[in-house]
Design a protein around this motif. Sequence first.
Motif, PDB file in Angstrom:
ATOM      1  N   GLY A  76       0.802  -1.212   0.000  1.00  0.00           N
ATOM      2  CA  GLY A  76       0.000   0.000   0.000  1.00  0.00           C
ATOM      3  C   GLY A  76       0.836   1.263   0.000  1.00  0.00           C
ATOM      4  N   SER A 107      -4.463  -2.204   0.309  1.00  0.00           N
ATOM      5  CA  SER A 107      -4.597  -0.748   0.319  1.00  0.00           C
ATOM      6  C   SER A 107      -4.465  -0.207  -1.112  1.00  0.00           C
ATOM      7  CB  SER A 107      -3.555  -0.146   1.268  1.00  0.00           C
ATOM      8  OG  SER A 107      -3.769   1.224   1.483  1.00  0.00           O
ATOM      9  N   HIS A 148      -7.451  -1.559   8.794  1.00  0.00           N
ATOM     10  CA  HIS A 148      -6.962  -1.440   7.428  1.00  0.00           C
ATOM     11  C   HIS A 148      -5.958  -2.523   7.040  1.00  0.00           C
ATOM     12  CE1 HIS A 148      -6.227   0.708   3.725  1.00  0.00           C
ATOM     13  NE2 HIS A 148      -4.935   0.845   3.977  1.00  0.00           N
TER      14      HIS A 148
END
Length: 337
Positions: free
Chosen positions: A77, A145, A316
Amino acid sequence: MHLSRSLCIASALAAVALPAFAVTKAPTYGPELQGFKYPYPVQHFSFQSQGKALQMGYMDVAAKGKPNGRSIVLMHGKNFCGATWEASIKSLSDAGYRVITPDQIGFCTSSKPDHYQYSFQQLAINTHQLLETLGIQKATVLGHSTGGMLATRYALLYPQQTEQLVMVNPIGLEDWKALGVPYRTVDQWYERELKMSAEGARKYQQSTYYGGRWKPEYDRWIDMLVGMNKGPGQKQVAWNSALIYDMIFTQPVYYEFKDLQVPTLLMIGTADTTAIGSDIASPAVKAKVGHYEVLGKQVSRQIPHSTLVEFPGLGHAPQMEEPAQFHKALLQGLSAL
């Protein structure tokens, strides 16, 4: 008299001990993360792109368990690097996968060119060239992500070379600009990145990524991110970061999830609230973006061959928050696709 002498000794000891603590400095790293230790050897793929000679850092880890003949590519990410996949690399390698973990151009151990037209298509093409060089004709592509947006674009560009698509809390499950999140210019992103601090990064990640929780092992990743940003290549790192943020905001993959033709595993920590630009959005707009417990279900219905796995209460990065739980679900999901 006796008491006074004891207090003086204690004060003297405190005075001696305090400076040793106070001089502790946060680590800094080079513009290509020189000085930061990766869990496996980093190799570099040299290639030409947009008239520039570039290098792409990557780890190539062979199957440690019984080889299953399959390769998997891990895409990091925005605030992450290939190194943050450490636990996943081990789990997948132990399960028989060859694991390729690149750092994309503009990130971590890879080149940060002065001028580069960032697009998810370009990053996907770069990655495909790496895999061709390594002799990998077909692979499972797993993106976390921002890497989820990239993995989606890769699967759209190279459906015949994509065995499976896995997305872990991908950003881009909604189009923020269409929902009213204000646009930041590249210059504004650049100024913001120059001001990055460990305290600010930790506060943001704790509240947005981890539902207000924090584990000591996350500090290493803050050191990695901020150490590169505050190192000798600060302006170069910040400028590339600004260009990448602009790419993320202006190039949604949201409208093309319906076009995916490969088996897809969508893995969602439901407590995630990540939404690019929400910090400058109005209260009304901020209230309606970043709801992963809703977004995961919505996007799963849009993808033709999709399986949704949710991690209630996780944020996340479920692969970092609860590695054992995540990897058990991942391996089950990969075998079922």
